[in-house]
Design a protein around this motif. Structure first.
Motif, mmCIF file in Angstrom:
data_model
loop_
_atom_site.group_PDB
_atom_site.id
_atom_site.type_symbol
_atom_site.label_atom_id
_atom_site.label_comp_id
_atom_site.label_asym_id
_atom_site.label_seq_id
_atom_site.Cartn_x
_atom_site.Cartn_y
_atom_site.Cartn_z
ATOM 1 N N GLU A 172 31.297 38.688 50.892
ATOM 2 C CA GLU A 172 30.869 40.000 50.779
ATOM 3 C C GLU A 172 29.438 40.348 50.622
ATOM 4 O O GLU A 172 28.644 39.486 50.179
ATOM 5 C CB GLU A 172 31.781 40.776 49.717
ATOM 6 C CG GLU A 172 33.197 40.665 49.931
ATOM 7 C CD GLU A 172 33.689 41.335 51.074
ATOM 8 O OE1 GLU A 172 33.032 42.430 51.749
ATOM 9 O OE2 GLU A 172 34.923 41.401 51.509
ATOM 10 N N ARG A 173 28.934 41.535 50.902
ATOM 11 C CA ARG A 173 27.421 41.639 50.543
ATOM 12 C C ARG A 173 27.058 42.885 50.015
ATOM 13 O O ARG A 173 28.143 43.890 49.870
ATOM 14 C CB ARG A 173 27.012 41.806 52.057
ATOM 15 C CG ARG A 173 26.773 40.601 53.054
ATOM 16 C CD ARG A 173 26.333 40.848 54.267
ATOM 17 N NE ARG A 173 25.112 41.847 54.445
ATOM 18 C CZ ARG A 173 23.783 41.367 54.889
ATOM 19 N NH1 ARG A 173 23.947 40.273 55.813
ATOM 20 N NH2 ARG A 173 22.758 42.189 54.960
ATOM 21 N N ALA A 174 26.002 43.030 49.197
ATOM 22 C CA ALA A 174 25.738 44.240 48.505
ATOM 23 C C ALA A 174 25.537 45.576 49.074
ATOM 24 O O ALA A 174 26.076 46.529 48.637
ATOM 25 C CB ALA A 174 24.680 43.827 47.694
ATOM 26 N N HIS A 204 32.638 40.750 42.565
ATOM 27 C CA HIS A 204 32.345 39.991 41.430
ATOM 28 C C HIS A 204 31.095 39.248 41.268
ATOM 29 O O HIS A 204 30.684 38.720 42.350
ATOM 30 C CB HIS A 204 33.647 39.090 40.985
ATOM 31 C CG HIS A 204 33.797 38.676 39.753
ATOM 32 N ND1 HIS A 204 32.864 37.561 39.060
ATOM 33 C CD2 HIS A 204 34.690 38.929 38.747
ATOM 34 C CE1 HIS A 204 33.227 37.488 37.875
ATOM 35 N NE2 HIS A 204 34.345 37.882 37.721
ATOM 36 N N SER A 205 30.296 39.359 40.205
ATOM 37 C CA SER A 205 29.078 38.707 40.195
ATOM 38 C C SER A 205 29.231 36.939 40.460
ATOM 39 O O SER A 205 28.348 36.307 41.176
ATOM 40 C CB SER A 205 28.447 38.736 38.756
ATOM 41 O OG SER A 205 29.298 38.351 37.803
ATOM 42 N N PHE A 206 30.239 36.451 40.225
ATOM 43 C CA PHE A 206 30.512 34.983 40.564
ATOM 44 C C PHE A 206 30.605 34.732 41.812
ATOM 45 O O PHE A 206 30.381 33.679 42.510
ATOM 46 C CB PHE A 206 31.715 34.454 39.770
ATOM 47 C CG PHE A 206 31.543 34.300 38.265
ATOM 48 C CD1 PHE A 206 30.281 33.655 37.737
ATOM 49 C CD2 PHE A 206 32.589 34.207 37.467
ATOM 50 C CE1 PHE A 206 30.216 33.450 36.548
ATOM 51 C CE2 PHE A 206 32.338 34.219 35.991
ATOM 52 C CZ PHE A 206 31.162 33.664 35.654
ATOM 53 N N ALA A 207 31.341 35.646 42.535
ATOM 54 C CA ALA A 207 31.366 35.855 44.088
ATOM 55 C C ALA A 207 30.067 35.777 44.672
ATOM 56 O O ALA A 207 29.466 35.188 45.513
ATOM 57 C CB ALA A 207 32.223 36.999 44.658
ATOM 58 N N SER A 208 29.110 36.805 44.120
ATOM 59 C CA SER A 208 27.744 36.487 44.545
ATOM 60 C C SER A 208 26.942 35.463 44.273
ATOM 61 O O SER A 208 26.202 34.839 45.235
ATOM 62 C CB SER A 208 27.014 37.988 43.849
ATOM 63 O OG SER A 208 25.680 37.981 44.638
ATOM 64 N N LEU A 209 26.989 34.643 43.345
ATOM 65 C CA LEU A 209 26.424 33.468 42.903
ATOM 66 C C LEU A 209 27.008 32.277 44.087
ATOM 67 O O LEU A 209 26.146 31.823 44.593
ATOM 68 C CB LEU A 209 26.937 33.015 41.601
ATOM 69 C CG LEU A 209 26.307 31.686 41.268
ATOM 70 C CD1 LEU A 209 24.902 31.482 41.345
ATOM 71 C CD2 LEU A 209 26.736 31.169 39.823
ATOM 72 N N ASP A 253 23.805 39.695 44.127
ATOM 73 C CA ASP A 253 23.598 40.563 42.833
ATOM 74 C C ASP A 253 22.129 40.041 42.172
ATOM 75 O O ASP A 253 21.963 38.937 42.081
ATOM 76 C CB ASP A 253 24.796 39.799 41.781
ATOM 77 C CG ASP A 253 24.808 40.519 40.510
ATOM 78 O OD1 ASP A 253 24.168 39.821 39.645
ATOM 79 O OD2 ASP A 253 25.287 41.286 39.896
ATOM 80 N N PRO A 254 21.508 40.977 41.696
ATOM 81 C CA PRO A 254 20.157 40.795 40.927
ATOM 82 C C PRO A 254 20.253 39.607 40.037
ATOM 83 O O PRO A 254 19.276 38.900 39.762
ATOM 84 C CB PRO A 254 19.739 41.981 40.658
ATOM 85 C CG PRO A 254 20.398 43.138 41.577
ATOM 86 C CD PRO A 254 21.768 42.483 41.597
ATOM 87 N N ALA A 255 21.217 39.799 38.953
ATOM 88 C CA ALA A 255 21.215 38.888 37.792
ATOM 89 C C ALA A 255 21.459 37.467 38.547
ATOM 90 O O ALA A 255 20.992 36.538 37.768
ATOM 91 C CB ALA A 255 22.107 39.308 37.044
ATOM 92 N N ILE A 293 20.891 36.192 41.298
ATOM 93 C CA ILE A 293 19.512 35.755 41.819
ATOM 94 C C ILE A 293 18.707 35.341 40.861
ATOM 95 O O ILE A 293 18.020 34.360 41.119
ATOM 96 C CB ILE A 293 18.821 36.887 42.556
ATOM 97 C CG1 ILE A 293 19.699 37.188 44.090
ATOM 98 C CG2 ILE A 293 17.412 36.764 43.013
ATOM 99 C CD1 ILE A 293 19.307 36.223 45.265
ATOM 100 N N GLN A 294 18.531 35.942 39.815
ATOM 101 C CA GLN A 294 17.502 35.305 38.889
ATOM 102 C C GLN A 294 18.040 34.143 38.275
ATOM 103 O O GLN A 294 17.225 33.177 37.901
ATOM 104 C CB GLN A 294 17.430 36.539 37.567
ATOM 105 C CG GLN A 294 16.666 37.540 37.967
ATOM 106 C CD GLN A 294 15.314 37.255 38.442
ATOM 107 O OE1 GLN A 294 14.575 36.680 38.132
ATOM 108 N NE2 GLN A 294 14.931 38.018 39.891
ATOM 109 N N HIS A 295 19.283 33.850 37.976
ATOM 110 C CA HIS A 295 19.873 32.654 37.480
ATOM 111 C C HIS A 295 19.472 31.732 38.329
ATOM 112 O O HIS A 295 19.107 30.398 38.302
ATOM 113 C CB HIS A 295 21.341 32.803 37.105
ATOM 114 C CG HIS A 295 21.649 33.708 36.084
ATOM 115 N ND1 HIS A 295 20.985 33.655 34.958
ATOM 116 C CD2 HIS A 295 22.799 34.301 35.903
ATOM 117 C CE1 HIS A 295 21.521 34.392 33.834
ATOM 118 N NE2 HIS A 295 22.566 35.128 34.611
ATOM 119 N N PHE A 296 19.705 31.902 39.774
ATOM 120 C CA PHE A 296 19.486 30.702 40.699
ATOM 121 C C PHE A 296 17.949 30.488 40.767
ATOM 122 O O PHE A 296 17.933 29.464 40.715
ATOM 123 C CB PHE A 296 20.064 31.205 42.140
ATOM 124 C CG PHE A 296 19.969 30.703 43.209
ATOM 125 C CD1 PHE A 296 20.603 29.393 43.572
ATOM 126 C CD2 PHE A 296 18.724 30.566 43.981
ATOM 127 C CE1 PHE A 296 20.519 28.608 44.394
ATOM 128 C CE2 PHE A 296 18.488 29.673 45.191
ATOM 129 C CZ PHE A 296 19.365 28.576 45.417
#
Length: 360
Positions: free
Chosen positions: A230-232, A247-252, A290-292, A294-297
């Protein structure tokens, strides 16, 4: 005979299922144990295992006197050995899924947990995994590689051990639904036609259905599997969800999936360098991720490159000495020959072309 998990050696033959706390088998009867599987049993705090009185090669098995400490040889299972075992184990499971077998989470945990647990100890560069191992088949390497990346990012960001294991396992399983498609698209040596691409977009749904009833997988892990494409901007698949529903984990998982795919060689295109892959992800970040997360990555990527040797587009070899996370692909580098420190943010015509492989 019944022996302590600390007495096991490679080649032991299990003669009764080893049952975990959940009531599910961790290792099934007739399994010939490897060092990786023994390490897994010890990490799962298994006390006793029933094994044959002989090893796989026919020699007698005489267990050494038990010790409270874990055998040093088991502790030293190398990350790359665990990674190779995870890729090979995935391939065997995928072949079984293609012929109608169900997903055995206990077996898959056995394959991937050593990777998730040892990635933070490894001195190599998890963001450059293809450099350390020759790719045989893309899909199993991608499953193990994406799981390792997810674990590395979550560990660096301070997430719980439970989340690291669950979402790492989700990354490992995310593409299991590819086994249920009409054709083995993952081995195609060309780009897919539109009709084939439409079929491929069904794989997250198939993956979710294959794990939906698995008690050893958390609900957020299952959601990450279903939503990992899925995409933002709502243009993803299979459900075209808006960003607030993803879900944020799906984005990661999506970020790590995209990154590993980009740095991997495919039959129909060349791999890109890790730094170029990050540039591509950053160009897409607001539309897709998810911006958060992206920052973690980015933080995990930047930390992993500290003191790494790189080849610049100028032809010079240099060492990364500092990176501003606002400019993760334009670090300060020290040229090997001249000793000069250069800020790539100030030299737009020079870029990093390659991370130089160093054996670990």
């Amino acid at each position: 005979m019944i022996v302590s998990a600390n007495q096991l050696v490679a080649g032991c033959i299990v003669t009764a299922d080893v049952i975990g706390k959940s009531g599910m088998p961790l290792v099934k009867s007739k399994t010939v144990l490897t060092d990786t599987e023994i390490f897994y049993l010890q990490k799962m705090l298994v006390k006793e295992v029933t094994v044959a009185g002989h090893l796989e090669d026919g020699s007698s098995f005489v267990p050494e006197k038990d010790s409270v400490s874990v055998r040093p040889a088991i502790i030293q299972v190398h990350f790359l050995d665990a990674y190779a075992a995870a890729a090979e184990g995935y391939q065997k499971q995928f072949n079984a899924w293609q012929h109608g077998s169900t997903v055995d989470i206990a077996v898959l945990r056995k394959h991937i947990l050593p990777v998730l647990e040892k990635v933070s100890e490894w001195e190599g560069n998890v963001f450059n995994l293809p450099a350390y191992r020759r790719q045989i088949d893309y899909l199993p390497e991608h499953a193990a590689g994406t799981a390792a990346l997810v674990a590395a990012v979550l560990q660096k960001a301070g997430f719980s051990e439970a989340d690291i294991k669950q979402i790492g396992l989700a990354a490992y399983l995310a593409d299991c639904g590819m086994a249920k498609l009409k054709q083995p698209y993952h081995i195609q040596k060309r780009r897919l036609h539109d009709s084939e691409w439409e079929d491929v977009q069904k794989h997250p749904t198939f993956s979710y259905r294959m794990v939906e009833q698995a008690p050893l997988l958390s609900s957020k892990a299952k959601l990450a599997i279903l939503q990992h494409h899925e995409r933002a901007d709502g243009a993803g698949y299979p459900l075209r969800l808006p960003k607030e529903k993803i879900h944020s984990f799906a984005s990661l998982l999506s970020i790590c999936d995209t990154y590993h795919a980009l740095i991997s060689e495919r039959a129909y295109r060349a791999a890109v360098s890790p730094y170029e892959a990050v540039d591509i992800i950053l160009e897409e970040q607001f539309r897709r991720f998810d911006p958060a997360m992206i920052q973690h990555f980015i933080q995990a990527f930047v930390d992993a490159q500290q003191n790494t040797k790189v080849r610049l587009s100028s032809g010079d070899i240099a060492e990364v000495v500092f990176t501003d996370t606002n400019h993760p692909t334009r670090p300060m580098v020290r040229e090997q020959e001249s000793g000069q420190v250069k800020a790539l943010t100030e030299i737009p015509h020079i870029r990093i072309e390659q991370i130089i492989y160093e054996a670990r």
